[in-house]
Design a protein around this motif. Structure first.
Motif, PDB file in Angstrom:
ATOM      1  N   GLN A 362       0.819  -1.212   0.000  1.00  0.00           N
ATOM      2  CA  GLN A 362       0.000   0.000   0.000  1.00  0.00           C
ATOM      3  C   GLN A 362       0.855   1.266   0.000  1.00  0.00           C
ATOM      4  OE1 GLN A 362      -0.162  -2.479   2.107  1.00  0.00           O
ATOM      5  NE2 GLN A 362      -2.146  -3.479   1.798  1.00  0.00           N
ATOM      6  N   ARG A 363       2.079   1.186   0.489  1.00  0.00           N
ATOM      7  CA  ARG A 363       2.952   2.362   0.555  1.00  0.00           C
ATOM      8  C   ARG A 363       3.914   2.444  -0.615  1.00  0.00           C
ATOM      9  NH1 ARG A 363       3.226  -0.057   5.611  1.00  0.00           N
ATOM     10  NH2 ARG A 363       5.339  -0.791   5.174  1.00  0.00           N
ATOM     11  N   VAL A 364       3.776   1.530  -1.576  1.00  0.00           N
ATOM     12  CA  VAL A 364       4.744   1.437  -2.676  1.00  0.00           C
ATOM     13  C   VAL A 364       4.153   2.054  -3.937  1.00  0.00           C
ATOM     14  CG1 VAL A 364       6.059  -0.159  -4.115  1.00  0.00           C
ATOM     15  CG2 VAL A 364       5.791  -0.621  -1.670  1.00  0.00           C
ATOM     16  N   ARG A 365       5.020   2.789  -4.671  1.00  0.00           N
ATOM     17  CA  ARG A 365       4.657   3.326  -5.979  1.00  0.00           C
ATOM     18  C   ARG A 365       5.668   2.818  -7.006  1.00  0.00           C
ATOM     19  NH1 ARG A 365       1.108   3.869  -3.232  1.00  0.00           N
ATOM     20  NH2 ARG A 365      -0.143   5.716  -2.695  1.00  0.00           N
ATOM     21  N   PRO A 366       5.267   2.663  -8.256  1.00  0.00           N
ATOM     22  CA  PRO A 366       6.211   2.184  -9.270  1.00  0.00           C
ATOM     23  C   PRO A 366       7.458   3.066  -9.344  1.00  0.00           C
ATOM     24  CG  PRO A 366       3.966   2.155 -10.122  1.00  0.00           C
ATOM     25  CD  PRO A 366       3.902   2.854  -8.816  1.00  0.00           C
ATOM     26  N   GLY A 367       8.618   2.423  -9.357  1.00  0.00           N
ATOM     27  CA  GLY A 367       9.888   3.138  -9.439  1.00  0.00           C
ATOM     28  C   GLY A 367      10.405   3.646  -8.118  1.00  0.00           C
ATOM     29  N   GLN A 368       9.661   3.445  -7.062  1.00  0.00           N
ATOM     30  CA  GLN A 368      10.067   3.939  -5.749  1.00  0.00           C
ATOM     31  C   GLN A 368      11.050   2.968  -5.085  1.00  0.00           C
ATOM     32  OE1 GLN A 368       6.812   4.217  -3.034  1.00  0.00           O
ATOM     33  NE2 GLN A 368       7.967   5.292  -1.452  1.00  0.00           N
ATOM     34  N   ALA A 369      12.066   3.538  -4.452  1.00  0.00           N
ATOM     35  CA  ALA A 369      13.008   2.715  -3.700  1.00  0.00           C
ATOM     36  C   ALA A 369      12.339   2.199  -2.430  1.00  0.00           C
ATOM     37  CB  ALA A 369      14.255   3.517  -3.349  1.00  0.00           C
ATOM     38  N   VAL A 370      12.604   0.953  -2.078  1.00  0.00           N
ATOM     39  CA  VAL A 370      12.013   0.336  -0.897  1.00  0.00           C
ATOM     40  C   VAL A 370      13.109  -0.292  -0.055  1.00  0.00           C
ATOM     41  CG1 VAL A 370       9.796  -0.106  -2.027  1.00  0.00           C
ATOM     42  CG2 VAL A 370      11.607  -1.820  -2.151  1.00  0.00           C
ATOM     43  N   ALA A 371      12.739  -0.607   1.188  1.00  0.00           N
ATOM     44  CA  ALA A 371      13.659  -1.293   2.101  1.00  0.00           C
ATOM     45  C   ALA A 371      13.161  -2.727   2.251  1.00  0.00           C
ATOM     46  CB  ALA A 371      13.703  -0.584   3.442  1.00  0.00           C
ATOM     47  N   PRO A 372      13.693  -3.676   1.455  1.00  0.00           N
ATOM     48  CA  PRO A 372      13.177  -5.045   1.466  1.00  0.00           C
ATOM     49  C   PRO A 372      13.606  -5.809   2.717  1.00  0.00           C
ATOM     50  CG  PRO A 372      15.055  -4.910   0.006  1.00  0.00           C
ATOM     51  CD  PRO A 372      14.796  -3.501   0.475  1.00  0.00           C
ATOM     52  N   GLY A 373      12.727  -6.717   3.120  1.00  0.00           N
ATOM     53  CA  GLY A 373      13.003  -7.622   4.228  1.00  0.00           C
ATOM     54  C   GLY A 373      12.280  -8.927   3.996  1.00  0.00           C
ATOM     55  N   ALA A 374      12.563  -9.910   4.805  1.00  0.00           N
ATOM     56  CA  ALA A 374      11.922 -11.217   4.651  1.00  0.00           C
ATOM     57  C   ALA A 374      10.425 -11.124   4.958  1.00  0.00           C
ATOM     58  CB  ALA A 374      12.582 -12.232   5.573  1.00  0.00           C
ATOM     59  N   ALA A 375       9.636 -11.931   4.244  1.00  0.00           N
ATOM     60  CA  ALA A 375       8.193 -11.973   4.489  1.00  0.00           C
ATOM     61  C   ALA A 375       7.909 -12.518   5.879  1.00  0.00           C
ATOM     62  CB  ALA A 375       7.505 -12.833   3.432  1.00  0.00           C
ATOM     63  N   SER A 376       6.781 -12.177   6.420  1.00  0.00           N
ATOM     64  CA  SER A 376       6.418 -12.610   7.767  1.00  0.00           C
ATOM     65  C   SER A 376       6.181 -14.109   7.806  1.00  0.00           C
ATOM     66  CB  SER A 376       5.165 -11.874   8.231  1.00  0.00           C
ATOM     67  OG  SER A 376       4.050 -12.264   7.442  1.00  0.00           O
ATOM     68  N   ALA A 377       6.213 -14.663   9.009  1.00  0.00           N
ATOM     69  CA  ALA A 377       6.002 -16.101   9.189  1.00  0.00           C
ATOM     70  C   ALA A 377       4.600 -16.514   8.758  1.00  0.00           C
ATOM     71  CB  ALA A 377       6.232 -16.467  10.649  1.00  0.00           C
ATOM     72  N   MET A 378       3.615 -15.636   8.924  1.00  0.00           N
ATOM     73  CA  MET A 378       2.249 -15.959   8.537  1.00  0.00           C
ATOM     74  C   MET A 378       2.146 -16.170   7.031  1.00  0.00           C
ATOM     75  SD  MET A 378      -1.272 -13.849   9.306  1.00  0.00           S
ATOM     76  CE  MET A 378      -0.739 -12.451   8.315  1.00  0.00           C
ATOM     77  N   ILE A 379       2.786 -15.297   6.249  1.00  0.00           N
ATOM     78  CA  ILE A 379       2.772 -15.437   4.795  1.00  0.00           C
ATOM     79  C   ILE A 379       3.463 -16.730   4.386  1.00  0.00           C
ATOM     80  CG2 ILE A 379       3.651 -14.467   2.642  1.00  0.00           C
ATOM     81  CD1 ILE A 379       1.310 -12.930   3.641  1.00  0.00           C
ATOM     82  N   LYS A 380       4.606 -17.017   4.997  1.00  0.00           N
ATOM     83  CA  LYS A 380       5.345 -18.228   4.643  1.00  0.00           C
ATOM     84  C   LYS A 380       4.560 -19.482   5.000  1.00  0.00           C
ATOM     85  CE  LYS A 380       9.973 -16.192   5.090  1.00  0.00           C
ATOM     86  NZ  LYS A 380      11.259 -16.227   5.835  1.00  0.00           N
ATOM     87  N   SER A 381       3.902 -19.455   6.147  1.00  0.00           N
ATOM     88  CA  SER A 381       3.148 -20.639   6.558  1.00  0.00           C
ATOM     89  C   SER A 381       1.958 -20.896   5.636  1.00  0.00           C
ATOM     90  CB  SER A 381       2.668 -20.485   8.002  1.00  0.00           C
ATOM     91  OG  SER A 381       1.749 -19.407   8.107  1.00  0.00           O
ATOM     92  N   SER A 382       1.316 -19.828   5.144  1.00  0.00           N
ATOM     93  CA  SER A 382       0.189 -20.020   4.218  1.00  0.00           C
ATOM     94  C   SER A 382       0.651 -20.665   2.928  1.00  0.00           C
ATOM     95  CB  SER A 382      -0.491 -18.684   3.938  1.00  0.00           C
ATOM     96  OG  SER A 382       0.358 -17.821   3.197  1.00  0.00           O
ATOM     97  N   MET A 383       1.843 -20.302   2.464  1.00  0.00           N
ATOM     98  CA  MET A 383       2.383 -20.912   1.255  1.00  0.00           C
ATOM     99  C   MET A 383       2.790 -22.355   1.514  1.00  0.00           C
ATOM    100  SD  MET A 383       2.144 -18.611  -1.088  1.00  0.00           S
ATOM    101  CE  MET A 383       3.256 -19.229  -2.354  1.00  0.00           C
ATOM    102  N   ASN A 384       3.385 -22.617   2.657  1.00  0.00           N
ATOM    103  CA  ASN A 384       3.800 -23.976   2.971  1.00  0.00           C
ATOM    104  C   ASN A 384       2.609 -24.890   3.145  1.00  0.00           C
ATOM    105  OD1 ASN A 384       6.502 -23.254   2.941  1.00  0.00           O
ATOM    106  ND2 ASN A 384       6.569 -22.795   5.137  1.00  0.00           N
ATOM    107  N   GLY A 385       1.519 -24.340   3.696  1.00  0.00           N
ATOM    108  CA  GLY A 385       0.320 -25.158   3.861  1.00  0.00           C
ATOM    109  C   GLY A 385      -0.227 -25.610   2.535  1.00  0.00           C
TER     110      GLY A 385
END
Length: 407
Positions: A362-385
């Motif tokens: 929601q805070r990202v715009r095309p071409g904007q620099a971001v500070a990337p980090g690892a996805a949360s455990a909840m997101i990873k667990s939904s994919m693993n499930g």
């Protein structure tokens, strides 16, 4: 005058300093920090292909019970709404007139049989006399013809006896199938006949059919997808009950109609599904019940999968943000395939290994620099499930309608 001038100059300098102070502070603070986002690498994962349709439960066997003879209804011997076994007695009709008719027909057979026995003796005597001077061929021929006529009469009378026995049997109406019986349309004391219509209905309970119409275009896609994998054996059927609960049994396709409904441009499919008794002796499926049908592939397929929450949409379609050079967000248009409530499969627009922004979009715009980090455990667990096979929600393997165009 000199003192006033000096005071004015000093005041002007102080105003300029006050105006310049915020700008200097902002310069010292620098530009706003790039927004922090969660990133997950797009990878191929197994996902269960599911297509949902609306269908109805149908009994495999259905019987409309009718009277075969005209008689008074003496007894009803079943409880409405109960389950029956084949051969259980349902109705008892008045037997007296039919038994009397049977006795009369049996007596007629006995009378004719006695006459036939005497005719056989006469024929034998006439045949014996043919070897002597007193014998005449015409006498023998007449005796033989009379014997054969009586034999035919005995056969006809015996057929009437058999018919009377059938009518006597018809005074007892038995259940022709195992199943659940409905309400009775006629009560004791009424006259019933073949023209009275249906007395009650019986529908079988286990297994049941589930039938559902499929648009022709989608049916062609399903055929192309599953025919090389085994046809009917490549899919299973799961259903969701009207209250939203998932049914615990799995069904299997066994029939595709041989014609297309011109009014709806759909073709009917049918599956057989168990309907055992549960606690309390009740069954969960009822004839003509409206259900949601999920046609689910047996073997998961490998697709590029990303969290469903990472997919954004606008008037031009679906898109995601991927992490580009110098940690700048790039807008990427994608096409979705079969998806669940937690995982979206991507058929085009994204490659395995690309880093997708899955949190903080929601805070990202095309071409904007971001500070990337690892996805949360909840997101990873939904994919693993989902990797374990099928949707990871509580729907028992039934996901939402496919996002985007169905493959």
């Amino acid at each position: 005058m000199k003192l006033a001038s000096v005071a004015g100059v000093i005041g002007f300098v102080m105003v300029l300093a006050a105006i310049d102070a915020p700008a200097s502070a902002q310069t010292k603070q620098g530009a706003p920090a790039p927004p922090a986002v969660g990133v997950l690498e797009a990878a191929k994962r197994p996902i269960t292909e599911i297509n949902e349709f609306l269908g109805r439960i149908e009994a495999v066997n259905r019987v409309a019970v009718v009277a075969r003879v005209t008689a008074f209804l003496e007894k009803r011997l079943f409880t409405e709404g109960s389950e029956l076994k084949t051969g259980d007695l349902l109705y008892q009709l008045e037997r007296g007139p039919f038994e009397a008719d049977l006795n009369s027909k049996q007596a007629q057979v006995a009378q004719l049989q006695a006459t036939l026995d005497n005719a056989k003796l006469t024929t034998n005597r006439a045949k014996t006399l043919l070897s002597g001077p007193a014998g005449q061929q015409s006498t023998y021929d007449t005796a033989l013809a009379n014997q054969r006529s009586l034999e035919a009469q005995v056969q006809a009378a015996q057929a009437q006896v058999d018919l009377s026995k059938i009518n006597v049997d018809y005074t007892e109406i038995h259940s022709p199938i195992d199943g659940r019986i409905g309400r009775t349309a006629v009560t004791e004391g009424n006259v019933v006949s073949p023209s009275s219509g249906t007395l009650t209905t019986i529908v079988s309970q286990d297994p049941m059919y589930v039938t559902f119409p499929v648009p022709v275009r989608e049916a062609l896609g399903l055929r192309d997808r599953y025919a090389p994998r085994g046809g009917f054996n490549a899919v299973v059927i799961r259903i969701r009950l009207p209250d939203g609960r998932s049914y615990g049994q799995v069904g299997h396709l066994n029939f595709v109609n041989n014609t297309i409904d011109q009014g709806t441009d759909t073709i009917s499919l049918r599956a057989s599904i168990p309907n055992p008794k549960i606690a309390g002796g009740v069954r969960e499926l009822t004839d003509n019940e409206f259900v949601t049908v999920a046609l689910e592939g047996v073997q998961p397929v490998e697709v590029i999968a990303i969290p469903r929450s990472a997919v954004l949409s606008d008037q031009q379609g679906d898109y995601v943000f991927v992490l580009g050079a110098d940690n700048k967000a790039e807008q990427r248009r994608i096409k979705l395939g079969q998806s669940t409530s937690t995982v979206a499969s991507v058929t085009s627009g994204l490659s395995a290994g690309e880093k997708v922004i899955v949190e903080g979009m929601q805070r990202v715009r095309p071409g904007q620099a971001v500070a990337p980090g690892a996805a949360s455990a909840m997101i990873k667990s939904s994919m693993n499930g989902t990797t374990e096979g099928g949707p990871s929600d509580n729907s028992g393997g039934i996901g939402p309608k496919p996002a985007g165009n169905s493959p």
